[in-house]
Design a protein around this motif. Structure first.
Motif, PDB file in Angstrom:
ATOM      1  N   LYS A  12       0.834  -1.218   0.000  1.00  0.00           N
ATOM      2  CA  LYS A  12       0.000   0.000   0.000  1.00  0.00           C
ATOM      3  C   LYS A  12       0.858   1.253   0.000  1.00  0.00           C
ATOM      4  O   LYS A  12       0.597   2.217  -0.751  1.00  0.00           O
ATOM      5  CB  LYS A  12      -0.910  -0.031   1.221  1.00  0.00           C
ATOM      6  N   VAL A  76     -11.846  -4.207  -7.395  1.00  0.00           N
ATOM      7  CA  VAL A  76     -12.840  -3.303  -6.787  1.00  0.00           C
ATOM      8  C   VAL A  76     -12.319  -2.793  -5.451  1.00  0.00           C
ATOM      9  O   VAL A  76     -12.424  -1.592  -5.128  1.00  0.00           O
ATOM     10  CB  VAL A  76     -14.194  -4.036  -6.628  1.00  0.00           C
ATOM     11  N   ALA A  77     -11.744  -3.721  -4.660  1.00  0.00           N
ATOM     12  CA  ALA A  77     -11.187  -3.299  -3.358  1.00  0.00           C
ATOM     13  C   ALA A  77     -10.024  -2.332  -3.551  1.00  0.00           C
ATOM     14  O   ALA A  77      -9.901  -1.347  -2.815  1.00  0.00           O
ATOM     15  CB  ALA A  77     -10.743  -4.532  -2.577  1.00  0.00           C
ATOM     16  N   GLU A  78      -9.177  -2.571  -4.546  1.00  0.00           N
ATOM     17  CA  GLU A  78      -8.052  -1.672  -4.796  1.00  0.00           C
ATOM     18  C   GLU A  78      -8.542  -0.297  -5.236  1.00  0.00           C
ATOM     19  O   GLU A  78      -7.976   0.733  -4.852  1.00  0.00           O
ATOM     20  CB  GLU A  78      -7.152  -2.273  -5.877  1.00  0.00           C
ATOM     21  N   ILE A  79      -9.584  -0.274  -6.063  1.00  0.00           N
ATOM     22  CA  ILE A  79     -10.125   1.025  -6.522  1.00  0.00           C
ATOM     23  C   ILE A  79     -10.635   1.818  -5.336  1.00  0.00           C
ATOM     24  O   ILE A  79     -10.386   3.039  -5.214  1.00  0.00           O
ATOM     25  CB  ILE A  79     -11.238   0.786  -7.559  1.00  0.00           C
ATOM     26  N   LYS A  80     -11.329   1.142  -4.440  1.00  0.00           N
ATOM     27  CA  LYS A  80     -11.829   1.850  -3.248  1.00  0.00           C
ATOM     28  C   LYS A  80     -10.663   2.366  -2.405  1.00  0.00           C
ATOM     29  O   LYS A  80     -10.709   3.498  -1.894  1.00  0.00           O
ATOM     30  CB  LYS A  80     -12.715   0.913  -2.428  1.00  0.00           C
ATOM     31  N   ASN A  81      -9.665   1.555  -2.253  1.00  0.00           N
ATOM     32  CA  ASN A  81      -8.502   1.986  -1.452  1.00  0.00           C
ATOM     33  C   ASN A  81      -7.807   3.168  -2.101  1.00  0.00           C
ATOM     34  O   ASN A  81      -7.385   4.112  -1.418  1.00  0.00           O
ATOM     35  CB  ASN A  81      -7.517   0.828  -1.289  1.00  0.00           C
ATOM     36  N   ASP A  83      -9.151   5.412  -4.084  1.00  0.00           N
ATOM     37  CA  ASP A  83      -9.998   6.603  -3.906  1.00  0.00           C
ATOM     38  C   ASP A  83      -9.832   7.177  -2.514  1.00  0.00           C
ATOM     39  O   ASP A  83      -9.744   8.411  -2.335  1.00  0.00           O
ATOM     40  CB  ASP A  83     -11.473   6.218  -4.154  1.00  0.00           C
ATOM     41  N   THR A  84      -9.797   6.297  -1.543  1.00  0.00           N
ATOM     42  CA  THR A  84      -9.605   6.768  -0.155  1.00  0.00           C
ATOM     43  C   THR A  84      -8.250   7.450  -0.002  1.00  0.00           C
ATOM     44  O   THR A  84      -8.145   8.504   0.632  1.00  0.00           O
ATOM     45  CB  THR A  84      -9.711   5.581   0.806  1.00  0.00           C
ATOM     46  N   GLN A  87      -8.323  10.891  -1.603  1.00  0.00           N
ATOM     47  CA  GLN A  87      -9.074  11.852  -0.793  1.00  0.00           C
ATOM     48  C   GLN A  87      -8.235  12.344   0.390  1.00  0.00           C
ATOM     49  O   GLN A  87      -8.198  13.540   0.689  1.00  0.00           O
ATOM     50  CB  GLN A  87     -10.372  11.194  -0.297  1.00  0.00           C
TER      51      GLN A  87
END
Length: 767
Positions: A12, A76-81, A83-84, A87
């Motif tokens: 990460k 999908v999980a990587e995309i959310k991570n 985006d977070t 932000q």
């Protein structure tokens, strides 16, 4: 599980850094470490050259349906991570921008009133400067007057100093404050040079007279042996400041320093076991003298180095004489440690030239000489024990067994002690000795090689310069002082040589291999310097030669006795025998002496005695038949011609089977004694063959030989060989007899028994 979490966190963090790098980097391809460089693979999803269609084809080809679904979930999980993370990155940068804006506003508000304050400060500085200029202008005239008066005051003070200088110098002379006097005079020198011939003529003359006294006193201190080196150095510096001739001063001081170094004996103090403070004081005085001399005469490096080298050479010569005496390794290390400390101290003040190299060479010679002397003393110890055998006889009796044991102990224990003593040098932590470690090992090995060679030469020197043949040995034996002890010394040398070759050298080789096997820096191509095989073979061969020489010497002495016995009487006119001749007693006495010597030195033969071998049996049977034949001759009183013919026939039978005379001699009592008896009986036979006997002469030989049978049986082991040789003597007498009629058996037995009784009586008296 923890490892998987750490791996996810690292992944990460890496992705976040890559995103930031791609966001802030104006040219993504410029960095070689950029994951979005043009060299990235088209199917790499994080690359700028990523091609979705190709990626999908690869995924569809390589993965199953379940794998694609799993990959979908992961993406999908990587995309959310991501985006977070983006932000959070935007929020953090926004907060920083707000803080920076607030800081700029505060700085702007603080700077607004600063320009007005700077203008006010400038006005005040200009006002201060104008007032300072006015003060300087008003005080300028007074300042110049004050400075003029100050210069006048200084001049008057100097003039007063010049007028007071003679008195000051006189006071310094009385108080021996020569440093102040020199300082005062040097300070007045410019004035004396300018006005010494006019205004201050008297002061100059008085000051020069005082300085002359000071120079004289300083010279006395410089060349005084009672003054310390520091006082002498200070006096020399003051003389140089007074322009005293530097070359003359340097020469004289060098002479004094050289004389003091000649008398310096700090090594002798150690050798005489004086207190350590004595030689420490000498070394300290030497170092301080060199240091002071270098301060006074900076160009004296070469002379000082030469003096130091001469001093070390002198002390190393003393050490070389010292190591020639019987000293131990602790004594050697003591003097080497003292001289090495002196070298290190002198190196501190003579940095340009290292004296340690000079000392290393001298130490090398001293240690090598010490090792050589140790082996030389060991050789001398062995020689001393052997020389006591030469002095045997008269009032001084010395056991051969004691001499042999002492010599063996000197070889074995003495050699081991030498190794232990030298090994202490290797165990010491003295730096100068540690540099010679491998050389010392080579010297020890070579020392043992030379020691055994010298020992072999020493053994031969005891026998004389020319002892290669039996005749020469016989001549040496007759001409040497202490004739009785000389054959016994040869016997001791024989057994000692055998011990060295068979026992001592293998033991010493083991000791050398254990403690002195890491040398060979001298370029020895064949391993160790000590070659035990060659030395061992030489001593074994020397032992055999010495043993044979002992047999020859004892045999030759008895042969001289036999020669005198047969050369003295007229055998053709010999009278009827009345008793056994006295030469038999002398012969047995010599054999007894030989037996006593070999019993002290040689071991007994523990094997089975050879009393019934084939040769002995046949010889004994022939001897018995010969005696029976003689009895027949006596009883029948046959004519001489017939007897001669019978004896010649029997003689031919005897020579068909001969007893072996010259057999190899063993290191046993029985072998040596038997060999001597064989040689003597053989000599007796030869002396009989060159004589011509009448009947009485033949009967005398018969009586003597018949008597010898009984005492010789107590001496020799091989009775058969002894009987055979005695029978051969009788046969030789028969050959050389004009009328070989033997004695009647009763008469022969009576005379033999009478002589045996006399012998037994003498044995009882002597015991």
């Amino acid at each position: 599980m923890d490892t998987d979490d750490e791996t996810l966190l690292d992944e990460k963090a890496r992705r976040t850094r890559d995103l930031l790098a791609s966001f802030y980097s104006p040219i993504p391809s410029a960095s070689s470490n950029n994951p979005f460089s043009k060299h990235a693979s088209p199917d790499d999803i994080n690359s700028s050259s990523f091609q979705p269609d190709q990626y999908m084809k690869i995924m569809a080809r390589k993965s199953s349906l379940e794998g694609l679904l799993q990959r979908h979930v992961e993406m999908v999980a990587e995309i959310k991570n991501l985006d977070t993370d983006l932000q959070m990155l935007v929020y953090e940068n926004y907060n920083k921008f707000i803080c920076a804006t607030d800081t700029i506003k505060r700085m702007k508000s603080n700077i607004l009133g600063m320009e007005e304050n700077m203008e006010q400060l400038l006005e005040r500085i200009m006002s201060v400067q104008s007032r300072s200029d006015s003060v300087n202008t008003s005080l300028c005239e007074n300042r110049e007057h004050i400075e003029k008066m100050h210069r006048t005051c200084n001049l008057l003070r100097k003039i007063q100093f010049i007028y007071d200088l003679p008195d000051r110098l006189g006071k310094c002379i009385k108080s021996e404050a020569y440093a102040d006097a020199v300082r005062f005079y040097i300070g007045a020198m410019p004035i004396f040079k300018a006005y010494g011939d006019s205004s201050f003529q008297d002061c100059k003359r008085a000051s020069e007279e005082a300085i002359a006294i000071i120079v004289k006193n300083l010279q006395g201190k410089v060349f005084s042996d009672s003054e310390s080196m520091q006082v002498r150095a200070e006096a020399a510096v003051l003389l140089k400041q007074l322009n005293f001739p530097a070359d003359y001063l340097k020469t004289k001081l060098l002479e004094k320093l050289e004389l003091s170094l000649r008398d310096m004996q700090f090594i002798t103090a150690v050798m005489e076991n004086d207190s350590p403070s004595a030689h420490e004081a000498s070394i300290h005085e030497l170092v301080e003298a060199i240091r002071a001399f270098r301060v006074i005469f900076p160009d004296s490096e070469k002379q000082l180095v030469q003096l130091a080298q001469d001093l070390l050479t002198k002390h190393f010569l003393i050490i070389e004489e010292y190591v020639k005496t019987r000293i131990c390794s602790e004594d050697l290390l003591g003097v080497l440690r003292v001289i090495w400390n002196a070298v290190l101290r002198m190196d501190e003040v003579l940095e340009e030239v290292s004296l340690s190299n000079h000392s290393l060479e001298a130490t090398k010679d001293a240690v090598k000489l010490y090792i050589r002397s140790a082996f030389s003393h060991l050789t001398q110890d062995i020689s001393d024990h052997l020389l006591k055998v030469l002095k045997r006889g008269g009032a001084e009796e010395y056991s051969l067994e004691v001499a042999l044991d002492a010599s063996i102990k000197a070889v074995f224990d003495g050699g081991r002690n030498v190794l232990l003593d030298i090994h202490k040098i290797l165990e010491d932590n003295l730096e100068i000795v540690d540099k010679l470690r491998e050389l010392i090992i080579d010297w020890v090995q070579q020392g043992y090689q030379d020691f055994f060679r010298e020992l072999e030469v020493q053994f031969i020197s005891f026998l004389g310069r020319n002892n290669s043949s039996a005749t020469q040995s016989h001549g040496l034996m007759e001409g040497a002082q202490g004739v009785k002890a000389f054959p016994s010394l040869v016997l001791v040398l024989a057994q000692l040589s055998a011990f060295i070759g068979q026992t001592a050298i293998p033991k010493i080789t083991e000791e050398l291999a254990a403690s002195f096997s890491q040398g060979s820096v001298g370029g020895y191509e064949y391993g160790l310097s000590f070659v035990p095989g060659v030395i061992s073979q030489k001593f074994r061969a020397a032992g055999e030669k010495f043993l044979q020489l002992y047999i020859n010497m004892r045999t030759q002495k008895i042969s001289l006795l036999l020669k005198k016995r047969f050369a003295t009487p007229n055998w053709v006119k010999h009278k009827e025998p009345r008793e056994v001749h006295m030469f038999v007693d002398l012969f047995l006495q010599e054999l007894k002496i030989t037996g006593n010597e070999v019993k002290q030195i040689l071991p007994q033969d523990l094997t089975k005695h050879r009393r019934a071998d084939s040769n002995g049996s046949s010889a004994s049977s022939r001897s018995n038949s010969f005696r029976e034949e003689k009895e027949k001759l006596s009883r029948s009183n046959i004519q001489k011609g017939r007897s001669q013919q019978l004896l010649e026939t029997h003689l031919a039978k005897l020579f068909k089977q001969k007893v072996e005379i010259f057999t190899k001699v063993e290191y046993t009592q029985e072998s040596v004694v038997m060999t001597i008896v064989k040689l003597c009986l053989k000599s007796l036979q030869e002396y009989v063959r060159i004589q011509t006997f009448n009947r009485s002469g033949f009967q005398q030989i018969q009586l003597d030989i018949q008597f010898l049978r009984t005492p010789l049986k107590e001496i020799v082991e091989d009775e058969a060989a002894m009987d055979f040789l005695l029978d051969e003597v009788i046969v030789a007498a028969v050959e050389r007899s004009l009328d070989p009629i033997p004695l009647e058996l009763p008469i022969l037995d009576r005379l033999v028994q009478a002589k045996l009784a006399q012998h037994r009586k003498q044995d009882l008296i002597s015991s």
